[in-house]
Design a protein around this motif. Structure first.
Motif, mmCIF file in Angstrom:
data_model
loop_
_atom_site.group_PDB
_atom_site.id
_atom_site.type_symbol
_atom_site.label_atom_id
_atom_site.label_comp_id
_atom_site.label_asym_id
_atom_site.label_seq_id
_atom_site.Cartn_x
_atom_site.Cartn_y
_atom_site.Cartn_z
ATOM 1 N N ARG A 1 0.844 -1.208 0.000
ATOM 2 C CA ARG A 1 0.000 0.000 0.000
ATOM 3 C C ARG A 1 0.874 1.251 0.000
ATOM 4 N N VAL A 2 0.487 2.192 -0.831
ATOM 5 C CA VAL A 2 1.270 3.421 -1.000
ATOM 6 C C VAL A 2 1.307 4.232 0.299
ATOM 7 N N VAL A 3 2.495 4.779 0.591
ATOM 8 C CA VAL A 3 2.661 5.634 1.774
ATOM 9 C C VAL A 3 2.881 7.069 1.275
ATOM 10 N N ARG A 4 2.022 7.990 1.720
ATOM 11 C CA ARG A 4 2.171 9.383 1.260
ATOM 12 C C ARG A 4 2.838 10.267 2.300
ATOM 13 N N ASP A 5 2.732 9.884 3.562
ATOM 14 C CA ASP A 5 3.275 10.704 4.642
ATOM 15 C C ASP A 5 3.345 9.840 5.890
ATOM 16 N N TYR A 6 3.815 10.424 7.006
ATOM 17 C CA TYR A 6 4.012 9.559 8.174
ATOM 18 C C TYR A 6 2.709 9.092 8.794
ATOM 19 N N LEU A 7 1.618 9.800 8.520
ATOM 20 C CA LEU A 7 0.329 9.318 9.018
ATOM 21 C C LEU A 7 -0.030 8.009 8.338
ATOM 22 N N ASP A 8 0.210 7.944 7.006
ATOM 23 C CA ASP A 8 -0.025 6.700 6.272
ATOM 24 C C ASP A 8 0.849 5.583 6.841
ATOM 25 N N PHE A 9 2.134 5.916 7.094
ATOM 26 C CA PHE A 9 3.050 4.896 7.623
ATOM 27 C C PHE A 9 2.519 4.363 8.955
ATOM 28 N N ARG A 10 2.089 5.295 9.807
ATOM 29 C CA ARG A 10 1.582 4.913 11.127
ATOM 30 C C ARG A 10 0.344 4.028 10.963
ATOM 31 N N PHE A 11 -0.540 4.438 10.077
ATOM 32 C CA PHE A 11 -1.796 3.714 9.900
ATOM 33 C C PHE A 11 -1.539 2.321 9.319
ATOM 34 N N GLN A 12 -0.665 2.273 8.297
ATOM 35 C CA GLN A 12 -0.484 0.994 7.607
ATOM 36 C C GLN A 12 0.379 -0.001 8.374
ATOM 37 N N THR A 13 1.138 0.481 9.346
ATOM 38 C CA THR A 13 1.949 -0.455 10.134
ATOM 39 C C THR A 13 1.255 -0.809 11.450
ATOM 40 N N SER A 14 0.265 -0.018 11.819
ATOM 41 C CA SER A 14 -0.351 -0.229 13.129
ATOM 42 C C SER A 14 -0.994 -1.614 13.211
ATOM 43 N N GLY A 15 -0.651 -2.338 14.257
ATOM 44 C CA GLY A 15 -1.223 -3.673 14.477
ATOM 45 C C GLY A 15 -0.598 -4.755 13.611
ATOM 46 N N GLU A 16 0.295 -4.382 12.675
ATOM 47 C CA GLU A 16 0.906 -5.394 11.790
ATOM 48 C C GLU A 16 2.215 -5.898 12.411
ATOM 49 N N THR A 17 2.378 -7.201 12.402
ATOM 50 C CA THR A 17 3.639 -7.747 12.934
ATOM 51 C C THR A 17 4.538 -8.271 11.798
ATOM 52 N N GLU A 18 3.919 -8.559 10.647
ATOM 53 C CA GLU A 18 4.724 -9.015 9.496
ATOM 54 C C GLU A 18 4.608 -7.972 8.399
ATOM 55 N N LEU A 19 5.737 -7.442 8.014
ATOM 56 C CA LEU A 19 5.685 -6.294 7.106
ATOM 57 C C LEU A 19 6.662 -6.433 5.951
ATOM 58 N N VAL A 20 6.246 -5.890 4.810
ATOM 59 C CA VAL A 20 7.170 -5.757 3.680
ATOM 60 C C VAL A 20 7.211 -4.270 3.339
ATOM 61 N N LEU A 21 8.410 -3.690 3.456
ATOM 62 C CA LEU A 21 8.549 -2.264 3.144
ATOM 63 C C LEU A 21 9.261 -2.102 1.812
ATOM 64 N N GLU A 22 8.727 -1.249 0.964
ATOM 65 C CA GLU A 22 9.461 -0.864 -0.255
ATOM 66 C C GLU A 22 10.144 0.452 0.036
ATOM 67 N N VAL A 23 11.470 0.438 -0.122
ATOM 68 C CA VAL A 23 12.256 1.604 0.293
ATOM 69 C C VAL A 23 13.079 2.107 -0.890
ATOM 70 N N ARG A 24 13.059 3.417 -1.125
ATOM 71 C CA ARG A 24 13.990 4.022 -2.086
ATOM 72 C C ARG A 24 15.138 4.619 -1.253
ATOM 73 N N LYS A 25 16.325 3.959 -1.359
ATOM 74 C CA LYS A 25 17.459 4.404 -0.545
ATOM 75 C C LYS A 25 17.940 5.776 -1.001
ATOM 76 N N ARG A 26 18.624 6.452 -0.075
ATOM 77 C CA ARG A 26 19.176 7.777 -0.390
ATOM 78 C C ARG A 26 20.068 7.706 -1.631
ATOM 79 N N SER A 27 20.706 6.537 -1.782
ATOM 80 C CA SER A 27 21.634 6.354 -2.918
ATOM 81 C C SER A 27 20.896 6.186 -4.247
ATOM 82 N N GLY A 28 19.566 5.971 -4.197
ATOM 83 C CA GLY A 28 18.800 5.761 -5.424
ATOM 84 C C GLY A 28 18.413 4.298 -5.623
ATOM 85 N N GLU A 29 19.040 3.387 -4.824
ATOM 86 C CA GLU A 29 18.682 1.957 -4.937
ATOM 87 C C GLU A 29 17.278 1.708 -4.413
ATOM 88 N N ASP A 30 16.618 0.673 -4.952
ATOM 89 C CA ASP A 30 15.315 0.263 -4.409
ATOM 90 C C ASP A 30 15.490 -1.009 -3.599
#
Ligand code: SF4
Length: 450
Positions: free
Chosen positions: A49-78
Motif C-alpha cells: 500500500r502506498v505511503v504518502r506521509d508519516y500518518l499513512d506509515f503509522r496507519f499501515q503499520t499499526s497492528g501489523e507484525t509481518e511487514l514488507v517495506l518498499e524503500v527508495r534508498k538515499r543512494s537511489g537503490e530500491d
C-alpha cells in the motif's frame, strides 16, 4: 485557517511532491537501525500500500507484525525489506514534516493579508489540510476537500477535525471565503464525516457587520442541532494588523465584544438547558477586550478548543492558583528572585494580578511588562505574535536577573521569532538570559533559581 502551527517549509518546497515519506532520523539500536534504514531513505509502500506521509506509515503499520517495506534508498537503490516485529514494537524512525496542502479560498480576513511584505515565507502558507487539522487542530473550511481526503479521514479515523464554518448562511459564508456558493456549501461533505462518526469542532471568525447578530445566532443554533456530532463551536474575533486595509472589514471594538457576550450568553443558557453544555464558546480575547470577567472553569467543559484561545486564561489562572497552593504546602521560600515577564498587552493585566499575589506571598520581585506589537500593529495584542524587535524596544523596562517571554513567540521547531530574531540574539542585546516558557513552567524556573 487560524494559525495554530507554523510550518518549517517554504511555499516553494511545498510544490514538490515526491513518492513516499522521507526518514528524517533513525534511533540507534532501534528496529529501523537493524533494518539498515538511514536518514534520507524514503518508504514508498508498506505491504503493497502506498505511503504518502508519516500518518499513512503509522496507519499501515499499526497492528501489523509481518511487514514488507518498499524503500527508495538515499543512494537511489530500491530495497524490499521484510521484517517481523513484536506487537506494538516501535520502529525508532522519525519522518519529514507533512507538506501542507494549500487552500483555494480568498477569505476576506485571511491572516496572509495581514503580514508585512518581508515576513518570512512560512507565514504566507495558506494551508487547508485535513491531516494538520487532525494533528495540530488547524482549521480547514472543507471547501476543496477531495473524495480521497474524505475517505482517508474516515478510514484512518483522523478525528477530531476542526472546521472553519464562519456562517451557516450560504451567502455570508461564500462572501467571507471568497468562493462561489456551490463551493461554500459543505453540508453534504460535513454530513458524510458526521455520519461516519468523525468528531467535528467548528469555528467562527466573527467579523463585525458580516457574520454577527442574527447570522451568528442562526449559525450557532444550526450547528448545535448536530450536537453531539459537532462537539463545540469556538467564536473568535477578527484580528486586523496594520496591513489589513480591506474596506469590507470593520475592527472589533470593546463595545462590539460586550454586545457579543450578551447575545451569546443568552444562547448559551438556552443550549445548556437543552443539551447540558454551553456548546458555543467565546474566545478569551472577546472577554478581555470587552472588559468582562472570564467565565468560571465549569463554563468550558473539557476545554474543547483551548488551543484556539478559548478558555486558555481560565485554565492558566486555575493552574497558577494550584501552583501557589502547592508551593505554600511545600513551604517554598524564594531568595528574592527578581525578573521581568513580557507578554502581550491583552493578557498582561490578568497576569500582573496573579504575579502581584505571588510576589506578596513568596517575596519574589517579578514584574509583568505588557509589550506593544509594533511589527504587526493594528489591534494585534496577543503574546504569540510578538517579535524580537518588540522585545528590544522595551529594553529600558527590563529589571532583575532574567527575562521570560511566552513560548508561543517562537516557531514550533526553532528558537526563532516572527521577525527572524532568535532568542540568543535577543538575550545578548538585552544583556540578560531570556527564557521562552509556557507560563505554567514559571515555577520550575523559579525553583531552579532558588
Ligand atoms: S484564505 Fe481563508 S482558508 Fe485559506 S488560509 Fe486564508 S483564512 Fe485560511
Amino acid at each position: 485557517m487560524r494559525l495554530m502551527y507554523e510550518f518549517a517549509v517554504t511555499p516553494a518546497v511545498t510544490s514538490i511532491r515526491r513518492r513516499g515519506v522521507e526518514i528524517y532520523d533513525v534511533a540507534p539500536d532501534s528496529l529501523g537501525a537493524e533494518m539498515d534504514l538511514e536518514s534520507g531513505d524514503r518508504i514508498i509502500k508498506v505491504n503493497g500500500r502506498v505511503v504518502r506521509d508519516y500518518l499513512d506509515f503509522r496507519f499501515q503499520t499499526s497492528g501489523e507484525t509481518e511487514l514488507v517495506l518498499e524503500v527508495r534508498k538515499r543512494s537511489g537503490e530500491d530495497w524490499e525489506v521484510e521484517l517481523e516485529r513484536a506487537e506494538g514494537e516501535d520502529f525508532g524512525l522519525s519522518f519529514e514534516q507533512i507538506v501542507p496542502r494549500q487552500c483555494a479560498n480568498e477569505c476576506i480576513f485571511c491572516f496572509c493579508n495581514g503580514n508585512p511584505a518581508d515576513a518570512r515565507p512560512s507565514l504566507f502558507i495558506k494551508d487547508e489540510d485535513i491531516r494538520l487539522s487532525f494533528l495540530y487542530g488547524n482549521y480547514t473550511t472543507l471547501t476543496s476537500i477531495t473524495e480521497d481526503e474524505i475517505r482517508r479521514i474516515v478510514e484512518q479515523r483522523l478525528s477530531p477535525q476542526y472546521v472553519s464554518v464562519h456562517a451557516t448562511d450560504l451567502d455570508v459564508r461564500a462572501y467571507m471565503l471568497g468562493v462561489d456558493k456551490q463551493r461554500a456549501d459543505i453540508s453534504t461533505k460535513l454530513a458524510r464525516l458526521l455520519d461516519a462518526g468523525i468528531e467535528v469542532h467548528a469555528q467562527v471568525v466573527l467579523c463585525p457587520g458580516i457574520n454577527d447578530k442574527e447570522v451568528l445566532t442562526k449559525t450557532i443554533f444550526e450547528l448545535a442541532a448536530e450536537y453531539p456530532r459537532i462537539t463545540s463551536v469556538a467564536i473568535v474575533p477578527l484580528g486586523l494588523t496594520r496591513y489589513n486595509i480591506d474596506a469590507r472589514l470593520t475592527r472589533v471594538t470593546p463595545e462590539f465584544c460586550r454586545d457579543v457576550i450578551d447575545q451569546v450568553s443568552a444562547i448559551q443558557k438556552e443550549l445548556h438547558a437543552k443539551l447540558g453544555t454551553n456548546f458555543a464558546l467565546l474566545g478569551d480575547e472577546i472577554y478581555l477586550r470587552g472588559g468582562r470577567r472570564i467565565p468560571a472553569r465549569s463554563h468550558y467543559g473539557d476545554y474543547p478548543q483551548i488551543e484556539d484561545g478559548v478558555g486558555m486564561v481560565r485554565s492558566f489562572e486555575n493552574e497558577f492558583t494550584k501552583l501557589m497552593r502547592r508551593l505554600e504546602r511545600d513551604g517554598w521560600t524564594s531568595n528574592k528572585t527578581s525578573g521581568t515577564i513580557f507578554t502581550g498587552t491583552l493578557f498582561a493585566p490578568v497576569l500582573k494580578k496573579m504575579i502581584d499575589k505571588f510576589n506578596a506571598r513568596f517575596g519574589t520581585g517579578l514584574i509583568v511588562e505588557p509589550l506593544e506589537n509594533s511589527y504587526f500593529g493594528g489591534d494585534v495584542s496577543v503574546a504569540g505574535l510578538l517579535t524580537g524587535q518588540d522585545l528590544l524596544s522595551a529594553r529600558e523596562r527590563v529589571v532583575g536577573e532574567f527575562v521570560c517571554i511566552p513560548k508561543q513567540m517562537l516557531k514550533s521547531d526553532d528558537a526563532i521569532m516572527l521577525d527572524g530574531m532568535n532568542v540568543n540574539e535577543v538575550s545578548r542585546e538585552l544583556g540578560q538570559p531570556v527564557h521562552a516558557i509556557n507560563l505554567q513552567d514559571l515555577a520550575t524556573l523559579l525553583l531552579n533559581k532558588n
